[in-house]
Enzyme design. Structure first.
Site, short mmCIF file in Angstrom:
data_model
loop_
_atom_site.label_atom_id
_atom_site.label_comp_id
_atom_site.label_asym_id
_atom_site.label_seq_id
_atom_site.Cartn_x
_atom_site.Cartn_y
_atom_site.Cartn_z
N PHE A 1 -4.48 -3.75 -0.96
CA PHE A 1 -4.07 -3.50 -2.68
C PHE A 1 -3.32 -5.17 -2.37
O PHE A 1 -2.12 -5.21 -1.62
CB PHE A 1 -2.86 -2.13 -3.12
CG PHE A 1 -3.08 -2.98 -4.74
CD1 PHE A 1 -4.07 -2.64 -5.39
CD2 PHE A 1 -1.65 -3.58 -4.99
CE1 PHE A 1 -3.84 -2.82 -7.32
CE2 PHE A 1 -1.47 -3.03 -6.67
CZ PHE A 1 -2.22 -3.71 -7.59
N ASP B 1 0.31 2.90 2.90
CA ASP B 1 0.46 3.09 1.96
C ASP B 1 -0.08 4.34 1.15
O ASP B 1 -1.40 4.25 1.38
CB ASP B 1 0.31 1.50 1.28
CG ASP B 1 -0.33 1.61 -0.50
OD1 ASP B 1 0.27 2.17 -0.89
OD2 ASP B 1 0.39 0.62 -0.98
N TYR C 1 2.28 8.12 -10.45
CA TYR C 1 1.90 7.57 -11.73
C TYR C 1 0.78 8.18 -11.49
O TYR C 1 0.00 8.03 -12.67
CB TYR C 1 2.00 6.63 -12.65
CG TYR C 1 1.96 5.71 -11.54
CD1 TYR C 1 1.00 4.56 -11.12
CD2 TYR C 1 3.14 4.94 -10.95
CE1 TYR C 1 0.36 3.00 -10.41
CE2 TYR C 1 2.32 3.58 -10.30
CZ TYR C 1 1.95 3.03 -10.29
OH TYR C 1 1.38 1.51 -9.39
N LYS C 2 -0.74 8.47 -10.78
CA LYS C 2 -1.87 8.59 -10.13
C LYS C 2 -2.08 10.12 -10.16
O LYS C 2 -1.76 10.37 -11.25
CB LYS C 2 -2.60 7.44 -8.40
CG LYS C 2 -1.72 6.15 -9.08
CD LYS C 2 -2.51 5.06 -7.77
CE LYS C 2 -2.66 3.83 -8.21
NZ LYS C 2 -1.60 3.17 -8.09
N ARG D 1 -15.08 1.41 -11.16
CA ARG D 1 -14.61 2.39 -10.77
C ARG D 1 -13.94 3.91 -11.45
O ARG D 1 -13.59 4.00 -12.52
CB ARG D 1 -12.58 2.59 -10.05
CG ARG D 1 -12.86 1.40 -8.88
CD ARG D 1 -11.65 0.74 -8.88
NE ARG D 1 -10.16 1.12 -9.69
CZ ARG D 1 -8.33 1.43 -9.40
NH1 ARG D 1 -8.66 1.24 -8.23
NH2 ARG D 1 -8.17 1.17 -10.31
#
Length: 423
Positions: free
Chosen positions: A138, A210, A235-236, A384
């Site tokens: 990322f 991560d 938050y995922k 995605r």
């Protein structure tokens, strides 16, 4: 409950799988808009129904009535640690090894800085200057390393590899730190944490993981893998809300040596002594910086509470079943279109989202969103689709693929679709 164990010929077959799903009741704990198939929980999780009640409690009662007393009476001061302990079993951590605080980027900065400090403090590793990561990591993770090493100005350099297979030769006696994402944000590829951690340690390097795209989606065993540090967002798959505070894990074996440049008063051994110099608290709370954002921090708890009703093995079992079904249906029902699977097929190498390329991927995603089928787009040309086992149904998978098939068959998308700021 595995789609490949039965021939999925119709939507009714998917409804049967939903009826047999041991996690089915958890869907009722989420606020999901009518007529929407939400396949973007890998980017922002859906809202637990309990979050609204918790928000009202924090704002109306704890803040509105009790005001500053709530730092004590409502347990605000201890909340980063209490939530960290609630999260710990999901990632293979022990009690008092996790705090929920700040953003993933800030926590990553702390972990990298601490790791480099630890290496520089030991004669055997003091001259190591290489930090290894994947080019496909990322971008923020790479940017944080670039920024930190530039400001340190001590000769550190970043070594980017183009595949996990290159790690075996890239990690050597010049490597101070390896920084990797457990599940790749773009492809959904899952790395072997235990094997890669051992590879790094065999060369004398430390490793930071991560977990942004794996925490809450699959079993993680940080202590079993002997990892050094880990960070991730809430938050995922953890459903903490947009921009909810992230987490940082520091195992007990490293806590005494864990020092970072963002030494703030919440990480002080006696914060209300108001000393003029910093003395780190002896435990995991030394990873805290300044005053915590109580409203957003409190929103993390309802999502974490839902995991107490199931196990990560059950979550993983359903995740693989959902992604197996999606891949199977896309490839069988959309086979005449130029779709290319990016996500690994092997279960041991797959997270909980599936990515396909298409020449007009952005336009197709926008057309799907227009029909209430929400996925997202990532460069270059990748669609995605995230599968959150706590609320995604098997009939959602069927309906999403049928929507995709219809859009592709009828070219019901605009190649010139306007690009939004957030894709």
């Amino acid at each position: 409950m595995k789609p490949t164990a039965m021939h999925i010929a119709s939507r009714n077959d998917c409804l049967t799988l939903d009826q047999q799903d041991p996690l089915a009741a958890l869907r009722q704990e989420f606020s999901l808009p009518e007529g929407v198939i939400y396949l973007d929980g890998n980017s922002l999780g859906a809202m637990p129904k309990a979050s609204l009640t918790r928000a009202q409690q924090v704002i109306q009662a704890e803040w509105g009535k009790d005001l500053i007393k709530s730092w004590n009476t409502a347990g605000w001061f201890d909340l980063p640690s209490r939530l960290g302990n609630l999260l710990a079993p999901l990632i293979g951590a022990e009690t008092d090894e996790v705090v929920i605080t700040d953003s993933t980027s800030i926590n990553l900065f702390k972990a990298i800085a601490a790791a480099l400090h630890m290496q520089a403090s030991q004669a055997a590793t003091a001259q190591r200057k290489v930090i290894v990561t994947e080019r496909s990591n990322f971008p923020t993770d790479i940017y944080v390393v670039e920024g930190l090493t530039r400001w340190l100005d001590q000769g550190y350099r970043l070594h980017l590899v183009d595949s996990a297979e290159e790690l075996a030769t890239a990690i050597n006696t010049d490597t101070a730190l390896v920084m990797l994402t457990h599940v790749n944000y773009r492809s959904g590829a899952l790395l072997d944490m235990e094997a890669i951690t051992a590879l790094a340690h065999n060369q004398g390097a430390l490793i930071v993981w991560d977990l942004a795209h794996s925490a809450g989606a699959l079993p993680i065993q940080l202590n079993q893998a002997k990892a050094d540090f880990a960070v991730g967002c809430t938050y995922k798959y953890l459903n903490g809300g947009p921009g909810s505070p992230a987490f940082i894990w520091v195992p007990k074996r490293h806590q005494a040596a864990f020092h970072h440049p963002l030494s703030g008063w919440w990480g002080h051994a006696a914060p209300f002594a108001m000393d003029a110099s910093f003395t780190a608290t002896p435990g995991i709370r030394r990873a805290l910086c300044g005053t915590q954002p109580m409203v957003s921090l409190a929103m993390v708890e309802p999502g974490l509470n839902l995991f107490t009703s199931t196990s990560m093995d059950a979550v993983r079992h359903k995740s693989l079943a959902l992604t197996d079904l999606f891949i199977e249906l896309v490839e069988s029902r959309c086979q005449s279109h130029p779709l290319q699977l990016v996500t690994p097929r092997a279960h041991a190498q797959r997270g909980s989202h599936v990515s396909f390329t298409h020449p007009h991927a952005y336009a197709v995603i926008q057309a799907l969103i227009g029909r209430g089928i929400i996925g997202d787009y990532r460069e270059p040309g990748i669609m995605r689709f995230g599968f959150t086992p706590l609320y995604t149904q098997f009939c959602d998978v069927w309906d999403a693929v049928e929507g995709l098939r219809d859009i592709l068959d009828n070219e019901a998308y605009s190649p010139d679709a306007e690009r939004h700021a957030v894709t």
